[in-house]
Write a protein that holds these residues in place. Structure first.
Motif, PDB file in Angstrom:
ATOM      1  N   CYS A 183       2.351   7.276   9.527  1.00 17.62           N
ATOM      2  CA  CYS A 183       1.679   6.095   9.271  1.00 17.62           C
ATOM      3  C   CYS A 183       1.550   6.509   7.690  1.00 17.62           C
ATOM      4  O   CYS A 183       0.533   7.177   7.369  1.00 17.62           O
TER       5      CYS A 183
ATOM      6  N   CYS B  78      -0.537   1.135  14.229  1.00 14.65           N
ATOM      7  CA  CYS B  78      -1.413   2.593  14.060  1.00 14.65           C
ATOM      8  C   CYS B  78      -2.378   2.250  14.197  1.00 14.65           C
ATOM      9  O   CYS B  78      -3.459   1.173  14.212  1.00 14.65           O
TER      10      CYS B  78
ATOM     11  N   CYS C 240      -5.344   2.588  11.239  1.00 10.52           N
ATOM     12  CA  CYS C 240      -5.635   1.806  10.263  1.00 10.52           C
ATOM     13  C   CYS C 240      -5.120   0.176  10.634  1.00 10.52           C
ATOM     14  O   CYS C 240      -5.307  -0.444   9.971  1.00 10.52           O
ATOM     15  N   LYS C 241      -4.362   0.027  11.876  1.00  9.30           N
ATOM     16  CA  LYS C 241      -4.102  -1.223  12.337  1.00  9.30           C
ATOM     17  C   LYS C 241      -2.933  -1.762  11.360  1.00  9.30           C
ATOM     18  O   LYS C 241      -2.495  -3.101  11.602  1.00  9.30           O
TER      19      LYS C 241
ATOM     20  N   GLU D  69       0.921  -1.028   0.051  1.00  7.23           N
ATOM     21  CA  GLU D  69       0.003   0.109  -0.040  1.00  7.23           C
ATOM     22  C   GLU D  69       0.863   1.274   0.184  1.00  7.23           C
ATOM     23  O   GLU D  69       0.171   2.358   0.139  1.00  7.23           O
TER      24      GLU D  69
ATOM     25  N   SER E   3      -1.377   9.184   8.858  1.00  4.12           N
ATOM     26  CA  SER E   3      -1.374   9.630  10.406  1.00  4.12           C
ATOM     27  C   SER E   3      -0.099   9.885  10.914  1.00  4.12           C
ATOM     28  O   SER E   3       0.698   9.290  10.810  1.00  4.12           O
TER      29      SER E   3
ATOM     30  N   ARG F 248       1.480  -5.907   7.826  1.00  2.00           N
ATOM     31  CA  ARG F 248       0.139  -6.159   8.243  1.00  2.00           C
ATOM     32  C   ARG F 248       0.088  -6.980   9.653  1.00  2.00           C
ATOM     33  O   ARG F 248       1.048  -8.032   9.645  1.00  2.00           O
TER      34      ARG F 248
ATOM     35  N   CYS G 179      -2.087   5.740   6.125  1.00  2.00           N
ATOM     36  CA  CYS G 179      -3.231   6.406   6.338  1.00  2.00           C
ATOM     37  C   CYS G 179      -2.923   7.635   6.697  1.00  2.00           C
ATOM     38  O   CYS G 179      -3.799   8.566   7.212  1.00  2.00           O
TER      39      CYS G 179
END
Ligand SMILES: [Zn+2]
Length: 103
Positions: free
Chosen positions: A80, A59, A62-63, A33, A85, A44, A83
């Motif tokens: 991050c 994060c 968005c984990k 991503e 952040s 992930r 996303c």
């Protein structure tokens, strides 16, 4: 196209902390991503059986797991990219490192 990290590729930065930190070799995790040169900084979360390293933090938005080339400490700021952040590393109630959104 702007580069969010013009000085260095590592998305983590720290405030004054002079104690030596453990360093980590990061490998490409296949996280797709973000652009290829940033892939090693993210992975992930694999679920309850997964373990975070001392250089990793999740994060809260968005984990995704954010990885640093160095051991993370409270007060570190991490970004991050998936996303967008801006996060700050804090010591959670259970003693583990957590990331909170920085405003
Ligand atoms: Zn995120």
């Amino acid at each position: 196209m702007t580069d969010p990290f013009p000085q260095e590729a590592d998305p983590t930065t720290s405030e004054a902390d002079t104690r030596p930190r453990q360093r980590f070799e990061l490998e490409d995790t296949g996280f797709d991503e973000v652009p290829p040169r940033f892939r090693k900084f993210y992975r992930r979360w694999r679920g309850p059986g997964d373990q975070l390293g001392p250089n990793e933090v999740i994060c809260p938005v968005c984990k995704v797991v954010i990885r640093s080339t160095r051991e993370l400490r409270p007060g570190d700021r991490v970004y991050c990219m998936p996303c967008m952040s801006r996060l700050i590393v804090v010591r959670g109630e259970d003693g583990r490192l957590e990331a909170r959104v920085a405003y």
